[in-house]
Scaffold this active site. Structure first.
Site, mmCIF file in Angstrom:
data_model
loop_
_atom_site.group_PDB
_atom_site.id
_atom_site.type_symbol
_atom_site.label_atom_id
_atom_site.label_comp_id
_atom_site.label_asym_id
_atom_site.label_seq_id
_atom_site.Cartn_x
_atom_site.Cartn_y
_atom_site.Cartn_z
ATOM 1 N N VAL A 1 -6.817 -3.237 -5.345
ATOM 2 C CA VAL A 1 -6.769 -3.454 -5.796
ATOM 3 C C VAL A 1 -8.064 -4.100 -7.393
ATOM 4 C CG1 VAL A 1 -7.423 -6.543 -6.722
ATOM 5 C CG2 VAL A 1 -6.226 -5.375 -5.069
ATOM 6 N N TRP B 1 -9.651 -0.499 -7.969
ATOM 7 C CA TRP B 1 -9.382 0.770 -8.701
ATOM 8 C C TRP B 1 -7.913 -0.481 -9.896
ATOM 9 C CZ3 TRP B 1 -4.295 3.098 -8.275
ATOM 10 C CH2 TRP B 1 -4.426 3.921 -8.242
ATOM 11 N N GLY C 1 -15.342 -4.619 -4.895
ATOM 12 C CA GLY C 1 -14.798 -4.193 -3.552
ATOM 13 C C GLY C 1 -14.636 -2.265 -4.297
ATOM 14 N N PHE C 2 -13.360 -2.456 -3.621
ATOM 15 C CA PHE C 2 -13.412 -0.643 -4.497
ATOM 16 C C PHE C 2 -12.855 0.440 -3.842
ATOM 17 C CE2 PHE C 2 -15.235 2.640 -1.255
ATOM 18 C CZ PHE C 2 -15.813 1.580 -0.528
ATOM 19 N N GLY C 3 -11.357 -1.116 -3.496
ATOM 20 C CA GLY C 3 -10.326 -0.452 -2.864
ATOM 21 C C GLY C 3 -8.775 -0.825 -3.708
ATOM 22 N N ASP D 1 -2.457 -4.325 2.699
ATOM 23 C CA ASP D 1 -3.383 -5.446 2.383
ATOM 24 C C ASP D 1 -4.635 -4.336 2.597
ATOM 25 O OD1 ASP D 1 -3.820 -8.584 1.243
ATOM 26 O OD2 ASP D 1 -5.193 -8.215 2.811
ATOM 27 N N LYS E 1 2.160 -13.624 6.123
ATOM 28 C CA LYS E 1 1.386 -11.808 6.131
ATOM 29 C C LYS E 1 0.856 -11.849 8.160
ATOM 30 C CE LYS E 1 -1.971 -10.723 3.531
ATOM 31 N NZ LYS E 1 -1.721 -10.231 1.720
HETATM 32 P P1 NDP Z 1 -8.693 -2.691 0.315
HETATM 33 O O1 NDP Z 1 -9.404 -2.123 2.195
HETATM 34 O O2 NDP Z 1 -7.927 -0.925 -0.644
HETATM 35 O O3 NDP Z 1 -9.962 -2.261 0.058
HETATM 36 C C1 NDP Z 1 -11.201 -4.205 0.504
HETATM 37 C C2 NDP Z 1 -12.740 -3.573 -0.287
HETATM 38 O O4 NDP Z 1 -13.454 -4.556 0.213
HETATM 39 C C3 NDP Z 1 -12.615 -2.647 0.665
HETATM 40 O O5 NDP Z 1 -13.484 -1.774 0.786
HETATM 41 C C4 NDP Z 1 -13.415 -3.766 2.216
HETATM 42 O O6 NDP Z 1 -14.862 -3.211 2.857
HETATM 43 C C5 NDP Z 1 -14.019 -4.344 0.487
HETATM 44 N N1 NDP Z 1 -15.108 -5.222 1.634
HETATM 45 C C6 NDP Z 1 -14.831 -6.446 2.530
HETATM 46 N N2 NDP Z 1 -15.523 -7.562 2.297
HETATM 47 C C7 NDP Z 1 -16.749 -7.122 1.913
HETATM 48 C C8 NDP Z 1 -17.044 -7.902 0.974
HETATM 49 N N3 NDP Z 1 -17.788 -8.789 2.031
HETATM 50 N N4 NDP Z 1 -18.335 -6.736 0.252
HETATM 51 C C9 NDP Z 1 -18.163 -6.444 -0.304
HETATM 52 N N5 NDP Z 1 -16.966 -5.801 0.028
HETATM 53 C C10 NDP Z 1 -15.885 -5.982 0.776
HETATM 54 O O7 NDP Z 1 -8.178 -3.843 0.480
HETATM 55 P P2 NDP Z 1 -7.474 -4.419 -0.981
HETATM 56 O O8 NDP Z 1 -7.802 -3.458 -2.481
HETATM 57 O O9 NDP Z 1 -5.892 -3.831 -0.474
HETATM 58 O O10 NDP Z 1 -7.497 -5.515 -1.468
HETATM 59 C C11 NDP Z 1 -8.045 -6.642 -1.440
HETATM 60 C C12 NDP Z 1 -8.482 -8.304 -1.256
HETATM 61 O O11 NDP Z 1 -7.048 -8.060 -2.217
HETATM 62 C C13 NDP Z 1 -7.855 -8.652 -0.404
HETATM 63 O O12 NDP Z 1 -8.131 -9.839 -0.285
HETATM 64 C C14 NDP Z 1 -5.752 -8.921 -0.566
HETATM 65 O O13 NDP Z 1 -5.697 -9.340 0.600
HETATM 66 C C15 NDP Z 1 -6.169 -8.868 -1.909
HETATM 67 N N6 NDP Z 1 -4.870 -8.508 -2.296
HETATM 68 C C16 NDP Z 1 -4.098 -7.188 -1.893
HETATM 69 C C17 NDP Z 1 -3.046 -6.821 -2.672
HETATM 70 C C18 NDP Z 1 -2.612 -5.499 -2.319
HETATM 71 O O14 NDP Z 1 -1.721 -5.367 -2.980
HETATM 72 N N7 NDP Z 1 -3.361 -4.676 -1.949
HETATM 73 C C19 NDP Z 1 -1.839 -7.858 -3.692
HETATM 74 C C20 NDP Z 1 -3.164 -9.204 -3.518
HETATM 75 C C21 NDP Z 1 -4.583 -9.695 -3.017
HETATM 76 P P3 NDP Z 1 -14.323 -3.151 4.826
HETATM 77 O O15 NDP Z 1 -13.408 -3.194 5.119
HETATM 78 O O16 NDP Z 1 -15.255 -2.627 4.793
HETATM 79 O O17 NDP Z 1 -14.834 -5.247 4.903
HETATM 80 O O1 2IT Z 2 -2.294 -10.989 -0.951
HETATM 81 C C1 2IT Z 2 -0.874 -9.905 -1.054
HETATM 82 O O2 2IT Z 2 -0.014 -10.448 -2.174
HETATM 83 C C2 2IT Z 2 -0.624 -8.625 -0.657
HETATM 84 N N1 2IT Z 2 -1.310 -8.477 -0.071
HETATM 85 C C3 2IT Z 2 0.768 -8.015 -1.026
HETATM 86 C C4 2IT Z 2 1.623 -8.530 -0.674
HETATM 87 C C5 2IT Z 2 2.851 -7.660 -0.802
HETATM 88 O O3 2IT Z 2 4.292 -8.073 -0.464
HETATM 89 O O4 2IT Z 2 3.073 -6.443 -1.265
#
Ligand code: NDP
Ligand code: 2IT
Length: 445
Positions: free
Chosen positions: A239, A241, A235-237, A164, A124
């Protein structure tokens, strides 16, 4: 092995690294029995070698903002374990990033990647850079400066970063562009790339899709389906979505999304154009969900609170670590929730997990249920190596099968005599056995 002794020892060595110690404690508690039944692990010092990263790379990232002012951020890459394949894991850009958070994420990634059945080690990285409110140019300059230091330490067969929190397709583009310029190679060293330059179909939605496929398998153990179920998502990122899209497609109704400002409650369900709007909102870099409530009729915005107080059959925490605590778990249970599937990494506190399991609620840890993202990154690497692109259907079918297989592994190692599946134990034992046996074969390194 005694978990408490090892954790106490780590606490002395790494004081204050609370997220890292939390993640290690959970895994060690799950594997204690199997470890003690297999003395070859102890003899080879497997746990002591597993809990420390192979190496931690830290560097300074100087960059210029639009006014010409100099900023300095910290950059990291934690290469945890490469027994199964090249180091693999995302990059997180968020002001909260520190070594403890990246070590917890890298440690979890080892077992998650083992569960995918693909040849991937665990890593990571990231930075305490805050993308919020930054211009496109500032984000590009930051990504380029970050890669200027990182590139020497990564490679298609060495270490393959991805996205991430705070790192999506746009950032991967700037990072990959700089890597390509420095090395003069187009080797696919990052995953989550754009479709025109080596990316895979389905990767953007893969984590969320995987979370829903996994949930479907969990529900099936109770003879239930997603059809007609109400779901609370945080969340609205990236994952969130994908999870909303797939859950809606499979007949469920998602009624919440959340951001750092609070949550929106949409009793009519988040589907169609509302899902597209969510992406637009994310792209503004403002990090607030409140505008969703103004955009669509009948939506309530609840400031400063988590969505776990809403009545839902299923909860999908998809935002960040430790965002669902014991009190939240209590609300979910009181409201008749039957399943909590982690989309984020470690979003539920240990106390919350304990309470959910005590009440026989289906509960899955992120390392099992969000593994679809990294699994599809693995499929992107396969396509890059083959110099071919698979169709969306091909990738989605493989992803779906991987999630079914991970579910099988969890049931195999986590099913209790009373029939309840402890997915935490199942995932940790299955992932651990694969890595530990590989480490035994490879010698003391
Ligand atoms: P994004 O940046 O797309 O979205 C994360 C969202 O969560 C942001 O809007 C962030 O806002 C918000 N957030 C953070 N803290 C809080 C909180 N305390 N309350 C509510 N919302 C919050 O990230 P991802 O969707 O990529 O990642 C989300 C999670 O999924 C993480 O734990 C990540 O490690 C995990 N993950 C991601 C993967 C990937 O492929 N992207 C794969 C597997 C797991 P803000 O930035 O302002 O805090
Ligand atoms: O937490 C996770 O598994 C990720 N952010 C994705 C990692 C990746 O290499 O695709």
């Amino acid at each position: 092995m005694k978990t408490t002794d090892i954790v106490n020892d780590l606490e002395q060595k790494h004081p204050g690294e609370k997220e890292y110690l939390q993640a290690v404690t959970e895994v060690l508690e799950s594997i204690e029995d199997i470890y003690n039944q297999n003395p070859q692990f102890e003899a080879a010092g497997i746990v002591e070698r597993l809990v420390e990263p192979d190496r931690v790379i830290t560097f300074k990232v100087p960059w210029l903002d639009d006014e010409g002012k100099v900023h300095i951020n910290l950059g990291y890459r934690v290469q945890f374990n490469n027994a199964l394949g090249p180091y693999k894991g995302g990059l997180r850009f968020h002001p909260s990033v520190n070594l403890s958070i990246l070590k917890f994420l890298g440690f979890e990634q080892i077992f998650k990647n083992a569960l995918t059945t693909l040849p991937l080690g665990g890593a990571k990285g990231g930075s305490d850079f805050n993308p919020k409110g930054k211009s496109q140019g500032e984000i590009m300059r930051f990504c380029q400066a970050f890669m200027l230091e990182l590139w020497k330490n990564i490679g298609a067969e060495t270490d393959v970063p991805a996205g991430d929190i705070g790192v999506g397709g746009r950032e991967i583009g700037y990072l990959y562009g700089m890597y390509k310029k420095l090395t003069r190679q187009h080797t696919g060293v990052l995953t989550g790339k754009g479709l025109n330059w080596g990316g895979s179909l389905i990767r953007p939605e893969a984590t969320g899709y995987g979370v829903v496929y996994f949930t479907k398998e969990m529900l099936a153990t109770l003879g239930e389906t997603l059809e007609g179920k109400t779901i609370a998502v945080s969340g609205f990122g990236n994952v969130a979505w994908g999870a909303v899209r797939k859950a809606t497609e499979l007949g469920a109704k998602v009624v919440t999304l959340s951001g750092p400002d609070g949550y929106v409650y949409d009793p009519a369900g988040i589907s169609g154009e509302k899902i597209d709007y969510m992406l637009e909102l994310r792209a503004t870099n403002e990090d607030i969900v409140e505008p969703y409530a103004h955009e669509f009729d009948g939506v309530e915005f609840v400031a400063g609170r988590h969505p776990w107080e809403v009545k839902a059959d299923i909860a999908l925490p998809c935002a960040t670590q430790n965002e669902l605590n014991e009190e939240d778990a209590r609300h979910l249970i009181d409201n008749g929730c039957m399943c909590v599937t982690e989309g984020a990494n470690m979003p539920c506190t240990p106390e919350a997990i304990h309470l959910l399991q005590e009440n026989s609620i289906l509960f899955s840890p992120g390392k099992a249920s969000n593994a679809g993202g990294v699994a599809t990154s693995g499929l992107e690497m396969s396509q890059n190596a083959l110099k071919m692109n698979w169709t969306a259907r091909e990738v989605d079918d493989r992803l779906h099968q991987i999630m079914i297989d991970i579910h099988h592994s969890c049931v195999r190692y986590g099913k209790r005599p009373d029939g309840y599946v402890d997915y935490v134990k199942g995932a940790n034992v299955a992932g651990f056995l694969k890595v530990a046996n590989a480490m035994l074969d490879l010698g003391v390194l």
